[in-house]
Design a protein around this motif. Sequence first.
Motif, PDB file in Angstrom:
ATOM      1  N   GLU A 160      66.111  49.150 -16.226  1.00 25.55           N
ATOM      2  CA  GLU A 160      64.715  49.535 -16.419  1.00 25.55           C
ATOM      3  C   GLU A 160      64.083  49.025 -15.184  1.00 25.55           C
ATOM      4  OE1 GLU A 160      63.166  47.645 -19.823  1.00 25.55           O
ATOM      5  OE2 GLU A 160      63.483  49.468 -20.999  1.00 25.55           O
ATOM      6  N   LEU A 161      63.417  50.027 -14.600  1.00 22.69           N
ATOM      7  CA  LEU A 161      62.517  49.664 -13.380  1.00 22.69           C
ATOM      8  C   LEU A 161      60.968  49.476 -13.716  1.00 22.69           C
ATOM      9  CD1 LEU A 161      62.380  49.379 -10.032  1.00 22.69           C
ATOM     10  CD2 LEU A 161      61.944  51.867  -9.912  1.00 22.69           C
ATOM     11  N   TYR A 162      60.411  48.168 -13.335  1.00 22.25           N
ATOM     12  CA  TYR A 162      59.307  47.689 -13.539  1.00 22.25           C
ATOM     13  C   TYR A 162      58.409  47.969 -12.381  1.00 22.25           C
ATOM     14  CZ  TYR A 162      60.343  46.417 -18.549  1.00 22.25           C
ATOM     15  OH  TYR A 162      60.620  46.288 -19.667  1.00 22.25           O
ATOM     16  N   SER A 163      57.037  48.433 -12.070  1.00 21.50           N
ATOM     17  CA  SER A 163      56.001  48.365 -11.103  1.00 21.50           C
ATOM     18  C   SER A 163      54.514  48.100 -11.848  1.00 21.50           C
ATOM     19  CB  SER A 163      56.227  49.609 -10.227  1.00 21.50           C
ATOM     20  OG  SER A 163      55.546  49.442  -9.377  1.00 21.50           O
ATOM     21  N   GLY A 164      54.002  47.106 -11.367  1.00 25.60           N
ATOM     22  CA  GLY A 164      52.522  47.162 -11.923  1.00 25.60           C
ATOM     23  C   GLY A 164      52.710  46.631 -13.231  1.00 25.60           C
ATOM     24  N   GLY A 165      53.651  45.822 -13.766  1.00 26.56           N
ATOM     25  CA  GLY A 165      53.800  45.558 -15.165  1.00 26.56           C
ATOM     26  C   GLY A 165      53.930  46.466 -16.166  1.00 26.56           C
ATOM     27  N   ARG A 166      54.394  47.640 -15.780  1.00 25.95           N
ATOM     28  CA  ARG A 166      55.029  48.769 -16.475  1.00 25.95           C
ATOM     29  C   ARG A 166      56.179  49.371 -16.517  1.00 25.95           C
ATOM     30  NH1 ARG A 166      53.303  53.954 -15.306  1.00 25.95           N
ATOM     31  NH2 ARG A 166      52.097  53.998 -13.339  1.00 25.95           N
ATOM     32  N   VAL A 167      56.685  50.074 -17.341  1.00 29.42           N
ATOM     33  CA  VAL A 167      58.240  50.697 -16.978  1.00 29.42           C
ATOM     34  C   VAL A 167      57.703  51.856 -16.264  1.00 29.42           C
ATOM     35  CG1 VAL A 167      60.065  51.705 -17.901  1.00 29.42           C
ATOM     36  CG2 VAL A 167      59.068  49.512 -18.863  1.00 29.42           C
ATOM     37  N   VAL A 168      58.501  52.318 -15.202  1.00 29.25           N
ATOM     38  CA  VAL A 168      58.213  53.374 -14.455  1.00 29.25           C
ATOM     39  C   VAL A 168      59.583  54.442 -14.386  1.00 29.25           C
ATOM     40  CG1 VAL A 168      56.323  52.636 -12.910  1.00 29.25           C
ATOM     41  CG2 VAL A 168      58.709  52.339 -12.121  1.00 29.25           C
ATOM     42  N   GLY A 169      60.565  53.740 -14.960  1.00 33.32           N
ATOM     43  CA  GLY A 169      61.724  54.512 -14.996  1.00 33.32           C
ATOM     44  C   GLY A 169      62.988  53.568 -15.711  1.00 33.32           C
ATOM     45  N   THR A 170      63.794  54.599 -16.503  1.00 33.48           N
ATOM     46  CA  THR A 170      64.868  53.914 -17.043  1.00 33.48           C
ATOM     47  C   THR A 170      66.080  54.818 -17.043  1.00 33.48           C
ATOM     48  OG1 THR A 170      64.474  54.906 -19.198  1.00 33.48           O
ATOM     49  CG2 THR A 170      63.399  52.987 -18.761  1.00 33.48           C
ATOM     50  N   ASN A 171      67.175  54.333 -17.297  1.00 31.94           N
ATOM     51  CA  ASN A 171      68.557  55.106 -17.231  1.00 31.94           C
ATOM     52  C   ASN A 171      69.653  53.875 -18.023  1.00 31.94           C
ATOM     53  OD1 ASN A 171      70.348  57.053 -17.449  1.00 31.94           O
ATOM     54  ND2 ASN A 171      70.666  57.256 -15.018  1.00 31.94           N
ATOM     55  N   SER A 172      70.805  54.562 -18.340  1.00 29.51           N
ATOM     56  CA  SER A 172      71.839  53.591 -18.909  1.00 29.51           C
ATOM     57  C   SER A 172      73.123  54.313 -18.652  1.00 29.51           C
ATOM     58  CB  SER A 172      71.594  53.583 -20.491  1.00 29.51           C
ATOM     59  OG  SER A 172      71.739  54.849 -20.977  1.00 29.51           O
ATOM     60  N   THR A 173      74.145  53.474 -18.789  1.00 31.93           N
ATOM     61  CA  THR A 173      75.416  53.810 -18.404  1.00 31.93           C
ATOM     62  C   THR A 173      76.464  53.490 -19.510  1.00 31.93           C
ATOM     63  OG1 THR A 173      77.214  53.901 -16.694  1.00 31.93           O
ATOM     64  CG2 THR A 173      76.033  51.685 -16.970  1.00 31.93           C
ATOM     65  N   LEU A 174      77.548  54.201 -19.765  1.00 27.88           N
ATOM     66  CA  LEU A 174      78.447  53.545 -20.683  1.00 27.88           C
ATOM     67  C   LEU A 174      78.997  52.352 -20.469  1.00 27.88           C
ATOM     68  CD1 LEU A 174      80.525  57.021 -21.259  1.00 27.88           C
ATOM     69  CD2 LEU A 174      78.704  56.060 -22.692  1.00 27.88           C
ATOM     70  N   GLY A 175      79.293  51.525 -21.448  1.00 27.73           N
ATOM     71  CA  GLY A 175      80.026  50.143 -21.204  1.00 27.73           C
ATOM     72  C   GLY A 175      81.610  50.323 -20.723  1.00 27.73           C
ATOM     73  N   PHE A 176      82.152  49.236 -20.472  1.00 24.19           N
ATOM     74  CA  PHE A 176      83.384  49.455 -19.974  1.00 24.19           C
ATOM     75  C   PHE A 176      84.189  47.963 -20.149  1.00 24.19           C
ATOM     76  CE2 PHE A 176      80.660  47.692 -16.666  1.00 24.19           C
ATOM     77  CZ  PHE A 176      81.435  46.699 -16.183  1.00 24.19           C
ATOM     78  N   TYR A 177      85.436  47.738 -20.249  1.00 27.24           N
ATOM     79  CA  TYR A 177      86.105  46.520 -20.155  1.00 27.24           C
ATOM     80  C   TYR A 177      86.204  45.943 -18.722  1.00 27.24           C
ATOM     81  CZ  TYR A 177      89.805  43.042 -20.893  1.00 27.24           C
ATOM     82  OH  TYR A 177      90.582  41.876 -20.794  1.00 27.24           O
ATOM     83  N   GLN A 178      85.903  44.695 -18.453  1.00 27.91           N
ATOM     84  CA  GLN A 178      86.147  44.031 -17.466  1.00 27.91           C
ATOM     85  C   GLN A 178      87.274  42.727 -17.132  1.00 27.91           C
ATOM     86  OE1 GLN A 178      82.785  41.870 -15.672  1.00 27.91           O
ATOM     87  NE2 GLN A 178      83.117  42.547 -13.605  1.00 27.91           N
ATOM     88  N   ARG A 179      88.205  42.850 -16.464  1.00 27.11           N
ATOM     89  CA  ARG A 179      89.299  41.752 -16.455  1.00 27.11           C
ATOM     90  C   ARG A 179      88.598  40.607 -15.914  1.00 27.11           C
ATOM     91  NH1 ARG A 179      92.676  42.716 -12.906  1.00 27.11           N
ATOM     92  NH2 ARG A 179      91.656  44.329 -11.786  1.00 27.11           N
TER      93      ARG A 179
END
Length: 199
Positions: free
Chosen positions: A95-114
């Motif tokens: 989430e991207l916040y500016s001026g105390g409010r959310v101005v944009g969001t996005n998500s991505t799939l999880g993964f396994y990390q060694r």
Amino acid sequence: MVTRKCDKTRLSIYCWFICVVTVLCLAGVVAWLSLTPKNPYFRISDAHFPPLDSKNQSTNRNVSVSVLNNSVIFDLEIFNPNKRMGIYYGVISLELYSGGRVVGTNSTLGFYQRYKNTRVLQIMIRVSREFWQGINGGNVDFMVRVETSVKFRIIKWKTKLRQIAYEEQFNNVKINLNGTVSGGNYAELQNASKVTIRN
């Protein structure tokens, strides 16, 4: 004489028992410390604000991303500091916040990390035109918040699910004509990793 010999035998058995218990306790402490999972480290390693009212093609690290004129691209660097412990990530939300409010969001799939591994995710966020107009040609304050859930893999076992949130604040950041960021405390905060955990 017999009593004295029995006392010495008993004392040596007690000493042997205490030594065995001490060694087992120390071994247990070492094993517990080595099996205690360490939380992953997060870092915004790069940010790009494409110029307003334009369409560009980003080819960062051979990754081609079609960029719209109201998009922001963040490179989220994730490091697993554990020895012989992998991490399973659920969906990673940004989430991207500016001026105390959310101005944009996005998500991505999880993964396994060694273990002892670094992964960089390039995440594009669509933001409002008002946000762009507010930063056009000037400095800006903004905050990035990342949320995900993790499970640690210890040998063949998995720990219970943990919720992790990471925040990074950027103050007085200059948006250059080519869309890159500079100035302010951006460089210093790149190395910060403020993580909160909810079990």
